[in-house]
Design an enzyme around this catalytic site. Structure first.
Site, PDB file in Angstrom:
ATOM      1  N   GLU A  33       5.218 -12.422   0.925  1.00 26.75           N
ATOM      2  CA  GLU A  33       5.584 -11.509  -0.155  1.00 26.75           C
ATOM      3  C   GLU A  33       6.840 -10.756   0.247  1.00 26.75           C
ATOM      4  O   GLU A  33       6.802  -9.929   1.154  1.00 26.75           O
ATOM      5  CB  GLU A  33       4.447 -10.517  -0.390  1.00 26.75           C
ATOM      6  CG  GLU A  33       3.106 -11.162  -0.668  1.00 26.75           C
ATOM      7  CD  GLU A  33       1.934 -10.292  -0.195  1.00 26.75           C
ATOM      8  OE1 GLU A  33       1.880  -9.113  -0.568  1.00 26.75           O
ATOM      9  OE2 GLU A  33       1.084 -10.799   0.559  1.00 26.75           O
ATOM     10  N   ASP A  37      -1.560  -9.712   8.484  1.00 25.93           N
ATOM     11  CA  ASP A  37      -1.484  -8.999   7.208  1.00 25.93           C
ATOM     12  C   ASP A  37      -0.466  -7.885   7.421  1.00 25.93           C
ATOM     13  O   ASP A  37      -0.783  -6.701   7.344  1.00 25.93           O
ATOM     14  CB  ASP A  37      -2.870  -8.456   6.823  1.00 25.93           C
ATOM     15  CG  ASP A  37      -2.925  -8.026   5.353  1.00 25.93           C
ATOM     16  OD1 ASP A  37      -1.862  -7.995   4.707  1.00 25.93           O
ATOM     17  OD2 ASP A  37      -4.033  -7.711   4.883  1.00 25.93           O
ATOM     18  N   GLN A  63       5.899  -9.661   3.726  1.00 24.99           N
ATOM     19  CA  GLN A  63       4.515  -9.529   4.179  1.00 24.99           C
ATOM     20  C   GLN A  63       3.959 -10.924   4.430  1.00 24.99           C
ATOM     21  O   GLN A  63       3.958 -11.773   3.535  1.00 24.99           O
ATOM     22  CB  GLN A  63       3.670  -8.833   3.088  1.00 24.99           C
ATOM     23  CG  GLN A  63       2.225  -8.574   3.466  1.00 24.99           C
ATOM     24  CD  GLN A  63       2.019  -7.238   4.193  1.00 24.99           C
ATOM     25  OE1 GLN A  63       2.962  -6.454   4.337  1.00 24.99           O
ATOM     26  NE2 GLN A  63       0.818  -6.976   4.645  1.00 24.99           N
ATOM     27  N   HIS A 112       2.979 -12.749  -5.621  1.00 24.64           N
ATOM     28  CA  HIS A 112       1.880 -12.832  -4.668  1.00 24.64           C
ATOM     29  C   HIS A 112       1.254 -14.227  -4.632  1.00 24.64           C
ATOM     30  O   HIS A 112       0.028 -14.364  -4.604  1.00 24.64           O
ATOM     31  CB  HIS A 112       0.838 -11.763  -5.015  1.00 24.64           C
ATOM     32  CG  HIS A 112       0.006 -11.300  -3.879  1.00 24.64           C
ATOM     33  ND1 HIS A 112      -0.910 -12.116  -3.249  1.00 24.64           N
ATOM     34  CD2 HIS A 112      -0.044 -10.116  -3.238  1.00 24.64           C
ATOM     35  CE1 HIS A 112      -1.502 -11.427  -2.282  1.00 24.64           C
ATOM     36  NE2 HIS A 112      -0.992 -10.219  -2.254  1.00 24.64           N
ATOM     37  N   SER A 113       2.073 -15.266  -4.608  1.00 23.76           N
ATOM     38  CA  SER A 113       1.521 -16.628  -4.548  1.00 23.76           C
ATOM     39  C   SER A 113       0.890 -16.916  -3.191  1.00 23.76           C
ATOM     40  O   SER A 113       1.420 -16.505  -2.151  1.00 23.76           O
ATOM     41  CB  SER A 113       2.624 -17.659  -4.813  1.00 23.76           C
ATOM     42  OG  SER A 113       2.987 -17.612  -6.176  1.00 23.76           O
ATOM     43  N   TYR A 114      -0.246 -17.608  -3.240  1.00 24.60           N
ATOM     44  CA  TYR A 114      -0.898 -18.101  -2.020  1.00 24.60           C
ATOM     45  C   TYR A 114      -0.565 -19.579  -1.920  1.00 24.60           C
ATOM     46  O   TYR A 114      -0.947 -20.360  -2.803  1.00 24.60           O
ATOM     47  CB  TYR A 114      -2.419 -17.981  -2.125  1.00 24.60           C
ATOM     48  CG  TYR A 114      -2.989 -16.592  -2.071  1.00 24.60           C
ATOM     49  CD1 TYR A 114      -2.745 -15.667  -3.081  1.00 24.60           C
ATOM     50  CD2 TYR A 114      -3.830 -16.212  -1.023  1.00 24.60           C
ATOM     51  CE1 TYR A 114      -3.308 -14.395  -3.041  1.00 24.60           C
ATOM     52  CE2 TYR A 114      -4.400 -14.949  -0.983  1.00 24.60           C
ATOM     53  CZ  TYR A 114      -4.132 -14.047  -1.990  1.00 24.60           C
ATOM     54  OH  TYR A 114      -4.696 -12.790  -1.954  1.00 24.60           O
ATOM     55  N   ARG A 134       0.796  -1.235   0.000  1.00 21.63           N
ATOM     56  CA  ARG A 134       0.000   0.000   0.000  1.00 21.63           C
ATOM     57  C   ARG A 134       0.826   1.281   0.000  1.00 21.63           C
ATOM     58  O   ARG A 134       1.907   1.330   0.602  1.00 21.63           O
ATOM     59  CB  ARG A 134      -0.923   0.004   1.234  1.00 21.63           C
ATOM     60  CG  ARG A 134      -1.981  -1.081   1.152  1.00 21.63           C
ATOM     61  CD  ARG A 134      -2.856  -1.134   2.398  1.00 21.63           C
ATOM     62  NE  ARG A 134      -3.964  -2.074   2.189  1.00 21.63           N
ATOM     63  CZ  ARG A 134      -3.860  -3.401   2.307  1.00 21.63           C
ATOM     64  NH1 ARG A 134      -2.710  -3.957   2.651  1.00 21.63           N
ATOM     65  NH2 ARG A 134      -4.896  -4.175   2.069  1.00 21.63           N
ATOM     66  N   HIS A 174      -0.844  -2.541  -4.550  1.00 23.91           N
ATOM     67  CA  HIS A 174      -0.313  -3.471  -5.556  1.00 23.91           C
ATOM     68  C   HIS A 174      -0.289  -2.910  -6.977  1.00 23.91           C
ATOM     69  O   HIS A 174      -0.594  -3.616  -7.936  1.00 23.91           O
ATOM     70  CB  HIS A 174      -1.108  -4.774  -5.527  1.00 23.91           C
ATOM     71  CG  HIS A 174      -0.945  -5.572  -4.259  1.00 23.91           C
ATOM     72  ND1 HIS A 174       0.185  -5.524  -3.489  1.00 23.91           N
ATOM     73  CD2 HIS A 174      -1.784  -6.459  -3.642  1.00 23.91           C
ATOM     74  CE1 HIS A 174       0.049  -6.335  -2.447  1.00 23.91           C
ATOM     75  NE2 HIS A 174      -1.139  -6.912  -2.513  1.00 23.91           N
TER      76      HIS A 174
HETATM   77  C1  BGC Z   1      -2.358  -7.523   1.301  1.00 22.62           C
HETATM   78  C2  BGC Z   1      -3.773  -7.816   1.741  1.00 22.62           C
HETATM   79  C3  BGC Z   1      -4.623  -7.936   0.521  1.00 22.62           C
HETATM   80  C4  BGC Z   1      -4.051  -9.024  -0.373  1.00 22.62           C
HETATM   81  C5  BGC Z   1      -4.812  -9.179  -1.659  1.00 22.62           C
HETATM   82  C6  BGC Z   1      -1.890  -8.637   0.443  1.00 22.62           C
HETATM   83  O1  BGC Z   1      -0.605  -8.362  -0.015  1.00 22.62           O
HETATM   84  O2  BGC Z   1      -1.505  -7.334   2.393  1.00 22.62           O
HETATM   85  O3  BGC Z   1      -4.255  -6.804   2.580  1.00 22.62           O
HETATM   86  O4  BGC Z   1      -5.944  -8.232   0.845  1.00 22.62           O
HETATM   87  O5  BGC Z   1      -2.734  -8.718  -0.683  1.00 22.62           O
HETATM   88  O6  BGC Z   1      -4.906  -8.000  -2.330  1.00 22.62           O
END
Ligand code: BGC
Length: 380
Positions: free
Chosen positions: A344, A279, A316, A207-209, A108, A133
């Site tokens: 991240e 987060d 993150q 941004h892999s989950y 952010r 992002h």
């Molecule tokens: C952020 C979250 C966000 C997610 C998806 C993460 O990197 O910290 O707050 O909801 O990305 O956008």
């Protein structure tokens, strides 16, 4: 004498090929196939990188998204350990950055604005009053130019994208290159570089989950996490850092020893309440610069382990708090709250407005560089 004779005999045996068996390692491979067409008619492809241990990682040049990551568990069976979609259409619809390359600025920027060299820049605001992002059409939605740059040691995909001056409000023409490479040590290495023709800010990540039990196979609360971070950056209600670097000591943010992600996630803690769980950006002890171990995650059930190494100063931890069961992903799996975690690697959120944070400014003539390695293995 005896020793010399024994050494001579041993070297003879080795010369005859009777020594420790050399693993005949097949070189990692890359295969390319069509993955569909974007709404504005651009054809995109899917690149599958595979190694000699059964690790297989699929990446599309749409958003540089990692769409699948197959890794064997303790039982030898491979599972897909990242959330995502089976087809391009899934990624073209709104989704929370599954697997994507994030830029120009990961995380952010407060109120979508910052000042550089006395000039105020206004960014696209896509997260309440903040920019998140990279904006409305960030790098996660760009079609990247792809090139196979494989070597004998690694299957490698070079992705390049040029973002025009003023894109999403950011100054300067920014050319970013990301090289994904997979070797036979089960390491996916991500090398990021970028250059600009004007002073600008940049912060790139993936941004892999992950769910080490397999995507869609329940929540990640039982995964055990170690984070090499003694401090984190507390946030306000908009998830913007307050500027403080707070010690994790005696808080639910202390992951310096392996701890289940879910052990304290619902504790009565102001920061956890603000994030709806984790987060938050952690301040890595290594401080950035040299490639260092930042995190280790182990799924006790499957035995799968993920290690993250990075040259970045921050990471993150996002525990999928906003996943709510409204997204159906690969194989019809429904992604519910905390079904995935993200690690991240990054510079700290809102750095352009935080003079005490490590700088994210990139000037013409300089090259932005960062490297992150995700390595999978199996624990006994
Ligand atoms: C952020 C979250 C966000 C997610 C998806 C993460 O990197 O910290 O707050 O909801 O990305 O956008």
């Amino acid at each position: 004498m005896r020793t010399a004779a024994a050494a001579a005999a041993l070297s003879l045996l080795l010369a005859w090929g009777c020594g420790p068996k050399r693993q005949s390692e097949a070189k990692p491979t890359m295969k390319t196939q069509p993955f569909g067409t974007t709404s504005d008619g651009q054809a995109v492809e899917l690149f599958t990188l595979a190694n000699s241990n059964g690790v297989e990682i699929a990446i599309t040049n749409y958003g540089g998204i990692i769409t699948a990551w197959k890794a064997p568990g303790r039982d030898g069976r491979a599972a897909d350990i990242v959330l995502g979609f089976d087809t391009l259409d899934g990624y073209l619809a709104p989704h929370p950055y599954f697997g994507a390359l994030v830029g120009r600025y990961a995380n952010r920027i407060a109120k979508g604005t910052f000042t550089l060299n006395g000039v105020v820049y206004k960014l696209a605001r896509n997260n309440g009053e903040n920019a998140l992002h990279g904006g409305i059409k960030g790098f996660d939605k760009a079609v990247w130019k792809a090139r196979d740059v494989s070597t004998a040691a690694a299957a490698a995909l070079d992705l390049t994208h040029t973002s025009p001056d003023g894109d999403e409000g950011y100054p300067g023409t920014l050319t970013a290159t990301v090289v994904y490479s997979l070797n036979n040590n089960n390491e996916l290495r991500i090398d990021y570089t970028a250059t600009s023709d004007k002073d600008t800010v940049v912060n790139l990540t993936n941004h892999s989950y992950f769910n080490l039990a397999g995507q869609g196979e329940g929540d990640i609360l039982g995964h055990e996490l170690t984070l090499m971070a003694g401090r984190f950056t507390p946030v306000d209600a908009g998830l913007i850092p307050t500027g403080e670097l707070r010690s994790v000591e005696n808080t639910p943010f202390d992951f310096r020893r392996p701890t289940a992600i879910g052990a304290r996630i619902d504790a009565a803690d102001e920061q956890l309440k603000l994030g709806g769980g984790y987060d938050h950006n952690f301040v890595l002890d290594a401080g950035g610069g040299a490639l260092s171990l930042a995190a280790r995650v182990r799924d006790p059930g499957s035995g799968r382990v993920l290690e993250v190494l990075t040259t970045q100063p921050g990471i993150q931890l996002y525990t999928g708090n906003f996943l709510d069961g409204t997204i159906t992903g690969k194989g019809g799996k429904v992604y519910r709250r905390r079904y995935g975690f993200c690690l991240e690697t990054q510079h700290f959120p809102d750095s352009p407005n935080q003079p005490s944070f490590p700088s994210t400014v990139l000037k013409p003539g300089q090259t932005y560089r960062s490297t992150t390695v995700y390595r999978t293995s199996v624990a006994k």
